[in-house]
Design an enzyme around this catalytic site. Sequence first.
Site, PDB file in Angstrom:
ATOM      1  N   GLU A 134       0.831  -1.210   0.000  1.00 53.73           N
ATOM      2  CA  GLU A 134       0.000   0.000   0.000  1.00 53.73           C
ATOM      3  C   GLU A 134       0.862   1.255   0.000  1.00 53.73           C
ATOM      4  OE1 GLU A 134      -3.132   2.431   2.806  1.00 53.73           O
ATOM      5  OE2 GLU A 134      -3.121   0.242   2.991  1.00 53.73           O
ATOM      6  N   THR A 173      -3.704   2.930   5.427  1.00 50.82           N
ATOM      7  CA  THR A 173      -5.051   2.725   5.973  1.00 50.82           C
ATOM      8  C   THR A 173      -5.113   1.661   7.065  1.00 50.82           C
ATOM      9  OG1 THR A 173      -5.621   1.062   4.303  1.00 50.82           O
ATOM     10  CG2 THR A 173      -6.115   3.387   3.784  1.00 50.82           C
TER      11      THR A 173
END
Length: 321
Positions: A134, A173
Amino acid sequence: MTAQTRPEITLVLAAPRGFCAGVDRAIQIVERALAQYGAPVYVRHEIVHNRFVVDSLAAKGAVFVDELDQVPPGAHVVFSAHGVPKAVPADAQARKLSYLDATCPLVSKVHREAERHHREGRRIVLIGHAGHPEVIGTMGQLPEGAVVLVETTGDVAQLAVQPDEPLAYITQTTLSVDDTAEIIAALRARFPQIEGPKKEDICYATTNRQAAVKAIAAAGCDAVLVIGAPNSSNSLRLVEVARRAGCARALLVQRAADIDWSQLDRVATVGITAGASAPEILVEEVIDAFRTRYAVHVREVTTATESVQFKLPVALDVSAA
């Protein structure tokens, strides 16, 4: 050992646990692509960080590859839920590959934030873990040097930026909510004018699962089992959160066969949760493994109710046809 002689144990299940909407969407994208186009459908990197899920999709005809040069011309390819640098879809187009992007919409939201800050002339501080897909995908949305990564409050102190340089922060996240709050506080203390997201970047599912594991860890559990993969950021954070919440014996297991029963010797209450990429079938498998050794009592602690659903790409969403 007979049923009458098995020791009793209480299993406390955290809720919510397991699949989040982004993971569910990513898996559906691969499954529907297989149904629509036929096997093989190629997937760049693990679609989500869970070996059981990856193996299940591979058995249906998904082929997992490290990079696009392993995908034959004209094939269908899916990008993982973690997001990819902009160079990846550009490469897919150059290779004339048909691709579907399974990036979690909440990760895409962070990408759009990064682009907006860059467009408005700010240098971006990304709070995250180096090397995580990510983080690689988020940093790859912008030119090299536009985003600087920090992992700890110590990194904040070492940031080499000009005093008057416009700054903004974004986050991975799947971080620890508490750790991230400390890093954000350090950033704001050193750079009072730093811009932040209108709504926090740590996703609802990560936040909810951490709150739930705090609740069960603080509820008298002698041990907590987190079902998840060792390369799953959100699962590793759940282990850390459980330990900080007062349960020193918090363990990560991929599935029931990985349980080290010696570490659960003389325990009376065990908390169980699952990372956002771990399917409920693995929770059931762990409970069944306990039932072969103990007289099991199960109760659930619910701290939130989730109803989030994300739409599939129009190319696969039959309801959009």
